[in-house]
Motif scaffolding. Structure first.
Motif, PDB file in Angstrom:
ATOM      1  N   SER A 109     -90.494  -4.475 -13.661  1.00 35.85           N
ATOM      2  CA  SER A 109     -89.047  -4.300 -13.842  1.00 35.85           C
ATOM      3  C   SER A 109     -88.729  -3.550 -15.128  1.00 35.85           C
ATOM      4  O   SER A 109     -87.747  -2.797 -15.194  1.00 35.85           O
ATOM      5  CB  SER A 109     -88.357  -5.662 -13.847  1.00 35.85           C
ATOM      6  OG  SER A 109     -88.814  -6.444 -14.942  1.00 35.85           O
ATOM      7  N   ALA A 140     -83.411   2.070 -10.873  1.00 36.14           N
ATOM      8  CA  ALA A 140     -82.911   0.740 -10.523  1.00 36.14           C
ATOM      9  C   ALA A 140     -81.614   0.832  -9.727  1.00 36.14           C
ATOM     10  O   ALA A 140     -81.425   0.122  -8.731  1.00 36.14           O
ATOM     11  CB  ALA A 140     -82.701  -0.084 -11.793  1.00 36.14           C
ATOM     12  N   GLN A 141     -80.723   1.742 -10.128  1.00 34.17           N
ATOM     13  CA  GLN A 141     -79.477   1.920  -9.394  1.00 34.17           C
ATOM     14  C   GLN A 141     -79.736   2.454  -7.993  1.00 34.17           C
ATOM     15  O   GLN A 141     -79.055   2.075  -7.023  1.00 34.17           O
ATOM     16  CB  GLN A 141     -78.563   2.879 -10.173  1.00 34.17           C
ATOM     17  CG  GLN A 141     -77.169   3.010  -9.582  1.00 34.17           C
ATOM     18  CD  GLN A 141     -76.393   1.717  -9.666  1.00 34.17           C
ATOM     19  OE1 GLN A 141     -76.614   0.912 -10.563  1.00 34.17           O
ATOM     20  NE2 GLN A 141     -75.469   1.508  -8.730  1.00 34.17           N
ATOM     21  N   GLN A 169     -82.459   1.901  -6.145  1.00 34.48           N
ATOM     22  CA  GLN A 169     -82.971   0.799  -5.340  1.00 34.48           C
ATOM     23  C   GLN A 169     -81.862  -0.178  -4.958  1.00 34.48           C
ATOM     24  O   GLN A 169     -81.844  -0.706  -3.841  1.00 34.48           O
ATOM     25  CB  GLN A 169     -84.084   0.078  -6.108  1.00 34.48           C
ATOM     26  CG  GLN A 169     -85.346   0.892  -6.278  1.00 34.48           C
ATOM     27  CD  GLN A 169     -86.450   0.110  -6.955  1.00 34.48           C
ATOM     28  OE1 GLN A 169     -86.270  -1.054  -7.292  1.00 34.48           O
ATOM     29  NE2 GLN A 169     -87.600   0.758  -7.164  1.00 34.48           N
ATOM     30  N   ILE A 170     -80.938  -0.411  -5.875  1.00 34.06           N
ATOM     31  CA  ILE A 170     -79.803  -1.293  -5.564  1.00 34.06           C
ATOM     32  C   ILE A 170     -78.947  -0.701  -4.456  1.00 34.06           C
ATOM     33  O   ILE A 170     -78.497  -1.400  -3.530  1.00 34.06           O
ATOM     34  CB  ILE A 170     -78.963  -1.541  -6.835  1.00 34.06           C
ATOM     35  CG1 ILE A 170     -79.766  -2.367  -7.854  1.00 34.06           C
ATOM     36  CG2 ILE A 170     -77.662  -2.258  -6.488  1.00 34.06           C
ATOM     37  CD1 ILE A 170     -79.080  -2.525  -9.191  1.00 34.06           C
ATOM     38  N   GLN A 171     -78.734   0.610  -4.506  1.00 34.13           N
ATOM     39  CA  GLN A 171     -77.946   1.273  -3.464  1.00 34.13           C
ATOM     40  C   GLN A 171     -78.655   1.201  -2.120  1.00 34.13           C
ATOM     41  O   GLN A 171     -78.022   0.973  -1.068  1.00 34.13           O
ATOM     42  CB  GLN A 171     -77.694   2.728  -3.860  1.00 34.13           C
ATOM     43  CG  GLN A 171     -76.733   3.457  -2.939  1.00 34.13           C
ATOM     44  CD  GLN A 171     -75.327   2.883  -2.996  1.00 34.13           C
ATOM     45  OE1 GLN A 171     -74.919   2.338  -4.035  1.00 34.13           O
ATOM     46  NE2 GLN A 171     -74.589   2.990  -1.904  1.00 34.13           N
ATOM     47  N   LEU A 182     -80.749  -1.129  -1.163  1.00 31.32           N
ATOM     48  CA  LEU A 182     -80.647  -2.504  -0.696  1.00 31.32           C
ATOM     49  C   LEU A 182     -79.254  -2.796  -0.134  1.00 31.32           C
ATOM     50  O   LEU A 182     -79.116  -3.460   0.903  1.00 31.32           O
ATOM     51  CB  LEU A 182     -80.969  -3.467  -1.837  1.00 31.32           C
ATOM     52  CG  LEU A 182     -80.903  -4.955  -1.509  1.00 31.32           C
ATOM     53  CD1 LEU A 182     -81.910  -5.319  -0.418  1.00 31.32           C
ATOM     54  CD2 LEU A 182     -81.162  -5.792  -2.762  1.00 31.32           C
ATOM     55  N   ASN A 183     -78.217  -2.276  -0.769  1.00 31.30           N
ATOM     56  CA  ASN A 183     -76.857  -2.476  -0.260  1.00 31.30           C
ATOM     57  C   ASN A 183     -76.658  -1.801   1.096  1.00 31.30           C
ATOM     58  O   ASN A 183     -76.021  -2.371   1.998  1.00 31.30           O
ATOM     59  CB  ASN A 183     -75.839  -1.936  -1.267  1.00 31.30           C
ATOM     60  CG  ASN A 183     -75.787  -2.766  -2.537  1.00 31.30           C
ATOM     61  OD1 ASN A 183     -76.100  -3.958  -2.515  1.00 31.30           O
ATOM     62  ND2 ASN A 183     -75.404  -2.151  -3.645  1.00 31.30           N
TER      63      ASN A 183
END
Length: 245
Positions: A129, A137-138, A140-142, A144-145
């Motif tokens: 991490s 990181a952003q 990967q977050i997108q 996942l969303n």
């Protein structure tokens, strides 16, 4: 000063024991519910149980971080005697969970850190991490969303299809028929559609006593004579019984 700290520590530990017992009882009740009511268990009941556990954990955390609570990190719990023999007092205090206080159970119950395997795994995840840049990181977050949104859309579509199929199946198979109901009411009220039985058609509408003979119907009082007050019923000797053919 020392006595005051000891009393404060004792009061804090008593409060912690009460909160931990409440949390343990809630976990036990939730596990019993999952084991014995899994066929009729509703999702709202599961959410209520999780909400109760979350609230009790938050209360326990606030109690530990309270100013009046002594710093437990500065205290040392040192086992003085280890014995492989059963300890009735220890078993009663722990409600049967720890019958002996031996060298096999002490490392598990007095551990202040994770197990070595878990600790190494945590270090690996922490290192991974830390290597990520904010842009990665952003991203990967997108991703996942987006994946969660697609999954929710599929679930909602499947739910709508299932509801439409249930409503269509219920509408295509009516439980009653208006024509059958009307025919049943007409048959009960007016006898519409009913056929007479064979016995009633063979016996005839009138009884033999109510049928006058042809001679009695043709004979009348003679002219100039008073009508007789004696009633006669003349039958033909060759007439058969009305119920015989």
């Amino acid at each position: 000063m020392q006595q005051r700290e000891e009393k404060q520590l004792e009061a804090g530990l008593d409060a912690l024991i009460v909160r931990v017992k409440d949390l343990r009882d809630s976990i036990h009740a939730f596990l019993m519910k999952l084991e014995h009511e899994h066929q009729t268990l509703q999702w709202t009941s599961v959410l209520d149980s999780f909400a109760l556990l979350s609230g009790q954990l938050s209360t326990l955390q606030k109690l530990v971080m309270k100013e009046k609570m002594p710093s437990l990190q500065n205290l040392i719990f040192l086992p003085l005697v280890l014995s492989p023999d059963s300890d009735p007092q220890l078993e009663t205090t722990t409600e049967g969970r720890v019958p002996v206080f031996s060298h096999e159970v002490v490392p598990d119950y007095l551990r202040t850190k994770f197990e070595p395997e878990v600790e190494n795994r945590e270090k690996t995840l922490t290192t991974q991490s830390e290597r990520l840049t904010p842009e990665a990181a952003q991203k990967q977050i997108q991703q996942l969303n987006n994946l969660c949104d697609k999954l929710l859309n599929k679930l909602n579509a499947a739910s709508e299809d299932w509801d439409s199929e249930v409503s269509a199946s219920q509408g295509s198979t009516p439980a009653s028929s208006l024509a059958d109901t009307s025919a049943l009411i007409a048959a009960v009220s007016f006898g519409k559609g009913l056929k007479p039985s064979r016995t009633s058609s063979q016996s005839g509408p009138d009884t033999p006593q109510s049928q006058p003979s042809p001679q009695a119907s043709q004979a009348g009082p003679a002219p100039g004579k008073a009508p007789s007050t004696i009633k006669t019923n003349i039958r033909s000797g060759s007439s058969s019984h009305p119920y015989q053919r």
